[in-house]
Design a protein around this motif. Sequence first.
Motif, PDB file in Angstrom:
ATOM      1  N   ALA A  49       0.828  -1.207   0.000  1.00 51.72           N
ATOM      2  CA  ALA A  49       0.000   0.000   0.000  1.00 51.72           C
ATOM      3  C   ALA A  49       0.862   1.258   0.000  1.00 51.72           C
ATOM      4  O   ALA A  49       0.567   2.231  -0.705  1.00 51.72           O
ATOM      5  CB  ALA A  49      -0.940  -0.012   1.203  1.00 51.72           C
ATOM      6  N   LEU A  50       1.946   1.240   0.787  1.00 54.82           N
ATOM      7  CA  LEU A  50       2.828   2.407   0.841  1.00 54.82           C
ATOM      8  C   LEU A  50       3.545   2.606  -0.487  1.00 54.82           C
ATOM      9  O   LEU A  50       3.654   3.733  -0.986  1.00 54.82           O
ATOM     10  CB  LEU A  50       3.837   2.242   1.982  1.00 54.82           C
ATOM     11  CG  LEU A  50       4.831   3.385   2.190  1.00 54.82           C
ATOM     12  CD1 LEU A  50       4.118   4.714   2.376  1.00 54.82           C
ATOM     13  CD2 LEU A  50       5.739   3.085   3.380  1.00 54.82           C
ATOM     14  N   ARG A  51       4.019   1.530  -1.081  1.00 56.28           N
ATOM     15  CA  ARG A  51       4.691   1.617  -2.374  1.00 56.28           C
ATOM     16  C   ARG A  51       3.750   2.202  -3.435  1.00 56.28           C
ATOM     17  O   ARG A  51       4.116   3.079  -4.218  1.00 56.28           O
ATOM     18  CB  ARG A  51       5.178   0.237  -2.810  1.00 56.28           C
ATOM     19  CG  ARG A  51       6.035   0.253  -4.082  1.00 56.28           C
ATOM     20  CD  ARG A  51       6.232  -1.161  -4.616  1.00 56.28           C
ATOM     21  NE  ARG A  51       6.800  -2.042  -3.619  1.00 56.28           N
ATOM     22  CZ  ARG A  51       8.105  -2.191  -3.390  1.00 56.28           C
ATOM     23  NH1 ARG A  51       8.968  -1.494  -4.105  1.00 56.28           N
ATOM     24  NH2 ARG A  51       8.539  -3.022  -2.471  1.00 56.28           N
ATOM     25  N   ALA A  52       2.498   1.710  -3.432  1.00 53.73           N
ATOM     26  CA  ALA A  52       1.527   2.180  -4.419  1.00 53.73           C
ATOM     27  C   ALA A  52       1.205   3.653  -4.223  1.00 53.73           C
ATOM     28  O   ALA A  52       1.061   4.403  -5.200  1.00 53.73           O
ATOM     29  CB  ALA A  52       0.250   1.343  -4.324  1.00 53.73           C
ATOM     30  N   ARG A  53       1.116   4.093  -2.971  1.00 58.49           N
ATOM     31  CA  ARG A  53       0.787   5.493  -2.690  1.00 58.49           C
ATOM     32  C   ARG A  53       1.901   6.415  -3.179  1.00 58.49           C
ATOM     33  O   ARG A  53       1.638   7.478  -3.766  1.00 58.49           O
ATOM     34  CB  ARG A  53       0.556   5.676  -1.193  1.00 58.49           C
ATOM     35  CG  ARG A  53      -0.146   6.978  -0.832  1.00 58.49           C
ATOM     36  CD  ARG A  53      -0.441   7.067   0.655  1.00 58.49           C
ATOM     37  NE  ARG A  53      -1.426   8.095   0.929  1.00 58.49           N
ATOM     38  CZ  ARG A  53      -2.729   7.890   0.981  1.00 58.49           C
ATOM     39  NH1 ARG A  53      -3.205   6.665   0.771  1.00 58.49           N
ATOM     40  NH2 ARG A  53      -3.575   8.877   1.222  1.00 58.49           N
ATOM     41  N   LEU A  54       3.138   6.024  -2.967  1.00 56.60           N
ATOM     42  CA  LEU A  54       4.273   6.842  -3.390  1.00 56.60           C
ATOM     43  C   LEU A  54       4.415   6.831  -4.914  1.00 56.60           C
ATOM     44  O   LEU A  54       4.664   7.870  -5.534  1.00 56.60           O
ATOM     45  CB  LEU A  54       5.551   6.323  -2.726  1.00 56.60           C
ATOM     46  CG  LEU A  54       5.607   6.451  -1.197  1.00 56.60           C
ATOM     47  CD1 LEU A  54       6.807   5.688  -0.644  1.00 56.60           C
ATOM     48  CD2 LEU A  54       5.655   7.907  -0.763  1.00 56.60           C
ATOM     49  N   ALA A  55       4.242   5.660  -5.508  1.00 59.88           N
ATOM     50  CA  ALA A  55       4.366   5.559  -6.964  1.00 59.88           C
ATOM     51  C   ALA A  55       3.262   6.336  -7.670  1.00 59.88           C
ATOM     52  O   ALA A  55       3.490   6.946  -8.730  1.00 59.88           O
ATOM     53  CB  ALA A  55       4.339   4.091  -7.386  1.00 59.88           C
ATOM     54  N   ALA A  56       2.055   6.326  -7.086  1.00 58.83           N
ATOM     55  CA  ALA A  56       0.934   7.054  -7.698  1.00 58.83           C
ATOM     56  C   ALA A  56       1.188   8.554  -7.721  1.00 58.83           C
ATOM     57  O   ALA A  56       0.599   9.277  -8.531  1.00 58.83           O
ATOM     58  CB  ALA A  56      -0.355   6.749  -6.931  1.00 58.83           C
ATOM     59  N   ALA A  57       2.070   9.025  -6.832  1.00 59.85           N
ATOM     60  CA  ALA A  57       2.419  10.442  -6.812  1.00 59.85           C
ATOM     61  C   ALA A  57       3.542  10.765  -7.793  1.00 59.85           C
ATOM     62  O   ALA A  57       4.046  11.898  -7.809  1.00 59.85           O
ATOM     63  CB  ALA A  57       2.832  10.844  -5.393  1.00 59.85           C
ATOM     64  N   GLY A  58       3.952   9.774  -8.581  1.00 60.23           N
ATOM     65  CA  GLY A  58       4.980  10.010  -9.588  1.00 60.23           C
ATOM     66  C   GLY A  58       6.396   9.899  -9.058  1.00 60.23           C
ATOM     67  O   GLY A  58       7.340  10.376  -9.717  1.00 60.23           O
ATOM     68  N   LEU A  59       6.585   9.268  -7.897  1.00 61.86           N
ATOM     69  CA  LEU A  59       7.908   9.149  -7.298  1.00 61.86           C
ATOM     70  C   LEU A  59       8.571   7.825  -7.676  1.00 61.86           C
ATOM     71  O   LEU A  59       7.892   6.805  -7.841  1.00 61.86           O
ATOM     72  CB  LEU A  59       7.810   9.245  -5.774  1.00 61.86           C
ATOM     73  CG  LEU A  59       7.108  10.479  -5.204  1.00 61.86           C
ATOM     74  CD1 LEU A  59       7.095  10.425  -3.684  1.00 61.86           C
ATOM     75  CD2 LEU A  59       7.770  11.760  -5.695  1.00 61.86           C
ATOM     76  N   GLN A  60       9.878   7.855  -7.795  1.00 57.48           N
ATOM     77  CA  GLN A  60      10.665   6.632  -7.966  1.00 57.48           C
ATOM     78  C   GLN A  60      10.909   6.052  -6.581  1.00 57.48           C
ATOM     79  O   GLN A  60      11.449   6.739  -5.702  1.00 57.48           O
ATOM     80  CB  GLN A  60      11.985   6.947  -8.668  1.00 57.48           C
ATOM     81  CG  GLN A  60      11.815   7.582 -10.044  1.00 57.48           C
ATOM     82  CD  GLN A  60      13.112   8.139 -10.595  1.00 57.48           C
ATOM     83  OE1 GLN A  60      14.163   8.026 -10.000  1.00 57.48           O
ATOM     84  NE2 GLN A  60      13.025   8.768 -11.761  1.00 57.48           N
ATOM     85  N   VAL A  61      10.532   4.793  -6.360  1.00 54.52           N
ATOM     86  CA  VAL A  61      10.488   4.227  -5.008  1.00 54.52           C
ATOM     87  C   VAL A  61      11.390   3.004  -4.905  1.00 54.52           C
ATOM     88  O   VAL A  61      11.432   2.167  -5.817  1.00 54.52           O
ATOM     89  CB  VAL A  61       9.048   3.824  -4.627  1.00 54.52           C
ATOM     90  CG1 VAL A  61       8.982   3.374  -3.171  1.00 54.52           C
ATOM     91  CG2 VAL A  61       8.081   4.973  -4.873  1.00 54.52           C
TER      92      VAL A  61
END
Length: 233
Positions: A199-211
């Motif tokens: 869930a955390l990975r998806a939230r950060l990636a959805a904001a356009g961030l490289q994770v």
Amino acid sequence: MNAVGDAARPLPPERAQAIARAFLPAHPLGNRWDYYYSRVKLGSDPLYPGVLQALRGCRAPLLDLGCGLGLLAHALRLDGQTMTYRGVDSDAAKIGRGVRAAARAGLDAQFQTMDLARELPRHRGSVVILDVLQFIPFAQQERVIDAMIAMLTPGARLVIRTGLDDGTRRARITVLVDKLSRLWGWMNAMPRYYPDADALRARLAAAGLQVEFTPLYGRTPFNNWRIVAVRAE
């Protein structure tokens, strides 16, 4: 050893000792708790090498949410990183002691008392939140994550270390020790919610961030992970 492997090691003893000296009491018979805590923490936990590695090469102003005594400010300067540093924490006593130690070490660092579950400072640049996220209730935690994402400028980095809710033995040990830290009085809150990795990975990636997720527990028994999210330039 490769860079990731090196980041999983704690600071060398001489560096841990150099930082801890700033936390010695003014009087020889004064309380040495912060000195011994800093020395042991820095010399046994791979947290700081992992964060230093994640921030190298980035000069964006840095906000340290839940900074405690401000150990990261000392580690950054010893590592040669000179970005502007501001630390905030809800524990006013720790902030006071952190201010004194920073002054003693000659650091140009700012500190502020603030309850992260209720408010967040204004900031533009990089953000770190280390071993704090799990102490923020779920609803407020989502707000904090979104606020940190909004703070990132192009090229800036969000660095999180947190336990993850993955059902492992390490996760159970992490919860137990976090609860004991509250009972012992070191933390001023009980753990509330450990993030789910997907869930955390998806939230950060959805904001356009490289994770990137990396284990950061070294030889400790805890389920601590480093999450680095970068805003593309």
